[in-house]
Write an enzyme that holds these catalytic residues in place. Structure first.
Site, PDB file in Angstrom:
ATOM      1  N   HIS A 112      -5.830   2.852   1.363  1.00  0.00           N
ATOM      2  CA  HIS A 112      -5.022   3.993   1.811  1.00  0.00           C
ATOM      3  C   HIS A 112      -5.617   4.701   3.035  1.00  0.00           C
ATOM      4  O   HIS A 112      -4.920   4.977   4.001  1.00  0.00           O
ATOM      5  CB  HIS A 112      -4.853   5.021   0.686  1.00  0.00           C
ATOM      6  CG  HIS A 112      -4.293   4.447  -0.584  1.00  0.00           C
ATOM      7  ND1 HIS A 112      -3.342   3.468  -0.603  1.00  0.00           N
ATOM      8  CD2 HIS A 112      -4.558   4.720  -1.891  1.00  0.00           C
ATOM      9  CE1 HIS A 112      -3.033   3.170  -1.857  1.00  0.00           C
ATOM     10  NE2 HIS A 112      -3.768   3.912  -2.663  1.00  0.00           N
ATOM     11  N   ASP A 140       0.903  -1.147   0.000  1.00  0.00           N
ATOM     12  CA  ASP A 140       0.000   0.000   0.000  1.00  0.00           C
ATOM     13  C   ASP A 140       0.938   1.192   0.000  1.00  0.00           C
ATOM     14  O   ASP A 140       1.594   1.477   1.011  1.00  0.00           O
ATOM     15  CB  ASP A 140      -0.877   0.017   1.258  1.00  0.00           C
ATOM     16  CG  ASP A 140      -1.846   1.186   1.241  1.00  0.00           C
ATOM     17  OD1 ASP A 140      -1.427   2.307   0.874  1.00  0.00           O
ATOM     18  OD2 ASP A 140      -3.024   0.994   1.580  1.00  0.00           O
ATOM     19  N   HIS A 141       1.053   1.870  -1.146  1.00  0.00           N
ATOM     20  CA  HIS A 141       2.153   2.834  -1.250  1.00  0.00           C
ATOM     21  C   HIS A 141       2.015   4.002  -0.269  1.00  0.00           C
ATOM     22  O   HIS A 141       2.981   4.694   0.016  1.00  0.00           O
ATOM     23  CB  HIS A 141       2.357   3.307  -2.697  1.00  0.00           C
ATOM     24  CG  HIS A 141       1.354   4.288  -3.189  1.00  0.00           C
ATOM     25  ND1 HIS A 141       0.101   3.933  -3.602  1.00  0.00           N
ATOM     26  CD2 HIS A 141       1.410   5.638  -3.340  1.00  0.00           C
ATOM     27  CE1 HIS A 141      -0.554   5.008  -3.984  1.00  0.00           C
ATOM     28  NE2 HIS A 141       0.213   6.068  -3.842  1.00  0.00           N
TER      29      HIS A 141
HETATM   30  C1  BG6 Z   1      -3.851   4.576  -6.215  1.00  0.00           C
HETATM   31  C2  BG6 Z   1      -5.233   4.676  -6.796  1.00  0.00           C
HETATM   32  O1  BG6 Z   1      -3.747   3.503  -5.331  1.00  0.00           O
HETATM   33  O2  BG6 Z   1      -3.536   5.792  -5.535  1.00  0.00           O
HETATM   34  C3  BG6 Z   1      -5.362   5.872  -7.699  1.00  0.00           C
HETATM   35  O3  BG6 Z   1      -5.533   3.489  -7.512  1.00  0.00           O
HETATM   36  C4  BG6 Z   1      -4.907   7.134  -7.009  1.00  0.00           C
HETATM   37  O4  BG6 Z   1      -6.697   6.024  -8.170  1.00  0.00           O
HETATM   38  C5  BG6 Z   1      -3.543   6.937  -6.344  1.00  0.00           C
HETATM   39  O5  BG6 Z   1      -4.846   8.180  -7.961  1.00  0.00           O
HETATM   40  C6  BG6 Z   1      -3.182   8.129  -5.477  1.00  0.00           C
HETATM   41  O6  BG6 Z   1      -1.852   8.019  -5.061  1.00  0.00           O
HETATM   42  P1  BG6 Z   1      -0.989   9.321  -4.716  1.00  0.00           P
HETATM   43  O7  BG6 Z   1       0.287   8.779  -4.172  1.00  0.00           O
HETATM   44  O8  BG6 Z   1      -0.834  10.075  -6.005  1.00  0.00           O
HETATM   45  O9  BG6 Z   1      -1.795  10.103  -3.715  1.00  0.00           O
END
Ligand code: BG6
Length: 490
Positions: A242, A179-180
Site C-alpha cells: 500500500h 492492492d485495494h
Molecule cells: C490490509 C492489511 O491490506 O489493509 C491490514 O492486511 C490493514 O492489516 C488493511 O488493516 C488496511 O486497509 P484500510 O482500507 O482499512 O486502510
C-alpha cells in the site's frame, strides 16, 4: 494487448471466489458485490460462486452469510428485497481447492459460454494448485481472468515463484494483482490532481518540494489475525504494497495515457529508482515499533504481546517509519517519509507534500519557514487541502496559516463506491490500470527485502510505543533530524 477483454458485454459472467466464505469474502467482497448489484453495475447475467470446504447445502450457506455479510453492508444500503435478489445471483459450491476431482462439481454449475473471473482469496500457497486444477478441468480459456489477493509473497523469491506459477496458466494481461489502496477514490483522484491540473506540475519536484510524508495509521490492533500477522509484520503487510503504491502515484512521471502499461511503466521506474538501503542506512533511516498496552478509540487496549495467539517473545513490528530516497532528476534530495502502524492515535491516512521553505522573509517572527503544504487525506474522510499563509486581520502584518479546502464530499453528490467494489468492476470490465504488474510487485520486494534483512542483522527488538500514540519517539526523531515533523492534525 494491454488489457484483458471480456468476450462481449452481453456474455454471461461467472465470478468464482476461492475462499468464498472466508474473512475477506464476508467482510469485503460479498458486500462490494451486493453494492454493485444494488446500483446495477454488475452485468445482467452475473453469477457468483462462493467456494468453501464445508459440506453445506444452500440454506446452510445462506444462513452463514446472511448476518455476517449484512453487517458489513451498512444499514443505509441494506434492503430486504435487494438482498433477496442479490442472493439469487449466489451459489455455494463445496470444493476442496486442492482436490482436482472437486472441480467437476464447480464446472457442472457454471453458465455455458460465460466469461470467467477467478478470485483467489486464499493463502498464496494454494494459488498454483488452484490454477492447475482449473486448467485440468478445462476451466481456463483466453478470456478468463484471475484476481490474486495479497500477501503476494513473503520475500522476492516467493513473489517470483507465485508470479511464475500463476504465469504457467494465465497470461500477464489476465492477471489482476489487487492492492485495494489503488481502488480508493482519493488515491485515484491524486492522479487527476497531478495530471488533470496544470498548476502543480511545475512545482512537483526538487527543489520546490522539501519532503513528502505518507502516513497510513490505524487505530485497530492485530485483532483475530495473529496467525497471519505475526509471521508478516507491518513492513510486509503495509509498506511493501500500500505505501509503496501511494509513493509511486505521488512520484511517477506523467504517463502518456491511462493505458495500463503506460501507468505501470511509470510506477515501475519509481520503484526501480528507490535508493537501496545498506545495513547502516537501515539503522539510521528506519524505525520498527511494537505497541504496548494503552488505549485506542477510547477503550483500554492490550499490548501486542498480550494479544490472543501472539507469542510472548514476538519481535514482529506493528509500526514502521522510514526515510526513502528516489534517485532521479525530479526527486533528488527530497526525502519521502513513510509511516504506518496499528493501534495508533487515530485512523488516519494522509499524504502531505511539504513545499520548500521561504528563502527569505520580510514578515519577521510571524512568518513560518515551512509554509505551503498540500494535504491529501484518504481516511477517515476524503479531502484535499492546500495550506497557505494569510494576513491576520488588524493592523500590522502578522501571518497565519489558512487552508484552501477541496471538500470532495460536498463537491460531488454522487455515491462513492468502496475500493473493492470499484476494483471488482474493473476486473469484470478487464481494466488493468489499477492493478499491479508482475515486475512492479517484484521491484517493490527487491527494495523492501534488504531492509528486512538489515533488521535481522541488526538484531534489535522493535521499539515499544503505547497503544493510542503516534508511534515510538524514534519516529519523530527521524523527522527532526531532517528539520521536519509528522503532520498530525485531526
Ligand atoms: C490490509 C492489511 O491490506 O489493509 C491490514 O492486511 C490493514 O492489516 C488493511 O488493516 C488496511 O486497509 P484500510 O482500507 O482499512 O486502510
Amino acid at each position: 494487448m494491454a488489457s484483458s477483454q471480456p468476450s462481449s458485454l452481453a456474455a454471461p459472467l461467472d465470478l468464482v471466489i476461492f475462499g468464498g466464505v472466508g474473512d475477506l469474502s464476508v467482510r469485503k467482497l460479498l458486500p462490494a458485490l451486493y453494492m454493485a448489484h444494488l446500483h446495477n453495475t454488475l452485468p445482467e447475467q452475473t453469477h457468483i460462486y462462493a467456494l468453501g470446504r464445508q459440506a453445506w447445502d444452500r440454506s446452510a450457506f445462506l444462513h452463514f452469510i446472511e448476518d455476517k455479510v449484512r453487517g458489513f453492508i451498512g444499514a443505509k444500503a441494506y434492503r430486504d428485497e435487494v438482498w433477496a435478489s442479490f442472493v439469487r445471483r449466489l451459489s455455494y459450491v463445496s470444493v476442496d481447492a486442492t482436490e482436482a476431482a472437486d472441480y467437476a462439481g464447480l464446472k457442472a454449475e457454471m453458465q455455458p459460454g460465460a466469461d470467467r473471473v477467478y478470485y483467489l482469496a486464499t493463502a498464496p500457497s494454494l494459488f498454483v494448485g488452484i490454477c492447475a486444477n482449473l486448467k485440468a478441468a478445462d476451466l481456463i480459456d483466453g478470456r478468463a481472468r484471475v484476481v490474486l489477493e495479497k500477501p503476494l509473497g513473503h520475500d522476492l523469491a516467493s513473489a517470483r515463484q507465485i508470479n511464475h506459477d500463476v504465469g504457467q496458466y494465465f497470461q500477464e494481461q489476465q492477471i489482476f494483482r489487487i492492492d485495494h489502496y489503488l481502488g480508493k477514490e482519493t488515491v485515484q483522484n491524486l492522479m487527476v490532481l497531478r495530471f488533470g491540473n496544470s498548476i502543480f506540475e511545475p512545482l512537483w519536484r526538487s527543489p520546490y518540494i522539501k519532503s513528502v510524508q505518507i502516513t497510513v495509521a490505524e487505530s485497530v490492533g492485530v485483532g483475530s489475525r495473529a496467525g497471519f500477522y505475526d509471521g508478516t509484520g507491518a513492513m510486509r503487510d503495509m509498506v511493501q504494497n500500500h505505501l509503496l503504491q501511494l509513493l509511486c502515484i505521488v512520484a511517477m512521471e506523467p504517463p502518456v495515457s491511462l493505458d495500463p502499461d503506460a501507468v505501470r511503466d511509470e510506477k515501475l521506474k519509481v520503484l526501480r529508482s528507490l535508493r537501496p538501503m545498506a545495513v547502516a542506512d537501515v539503522a539510521r533511516d528506519t524505525v520498527r515499533g511494537q505497541y504496548t498496552a494503552g488505549a485506542a478509540d477510547g477503550e483500554a487496549a492490550p499490548g501486542y504481546l498480550q494479544e490472543e495467539n501472539i507469542p510472548e517473545d514476538s519481535s514482529t513490528e506493528t509500526f514502521v517509519a522510514l526515510k526513502a530516497h528516489i534517485s532521479n532528476w525530479r526527486w533528488a534530495n527530497v526525502p519521502f517519509f513513510l509511516r504506518t502502524g496499528k493501534r495508533m492515535a487515530a485512523r488516519q491516512s494522509e499524504i502531505v507534500i511539504e513545499f520548500a521553505d521561504l528563502p527569505f522573509t520580510i514578515f519577521g517572527d510571524s512568518a513560518h519557514k515551512s509554509v505551503n503544504r498540500l494535504m491529501i487525506r484518504l481516511q477517515p474522510e476524503e479531502h484535499i487541502q492546500l495550506q497557505m499563509m494569510a494576513k491576520e486581520p488588524g493592523s500590522g502584518m502578522k501571518l497565519r496559516p489558512v487552508k484552501l479546502d477541496l471538500d470532495l464530499q460536498t463537491a460531488f453528490a454522487e455515491r462513492r463506491a468502496e475500493a473493492y467494489e470499484r476494483l471488482l468492476i474493473d476486473v469484470i470490465k478487464g481494466r488493468l490500470t489499477h492493478f499491479m504488474r508482475r515486475d512492479e510487485l517484484e521491484a517493490a520486494w527487491a527494495w523492501v527485502e534488504p531492509i528486512i534483512e538489515g533488521w535481522k542483522q541488526l538484531g534489535e527488538k522493535p521499539k515499544p510505543y503505547t497503544a493510542g500514540s503516534w508511534g515510538p519517539a524514534a519516529s519523530s526523531a527521524l523527522m527532526a533530524r531532517e528539520g521536519s515533523a509528522w503532520v498530525e492534525e485531526a
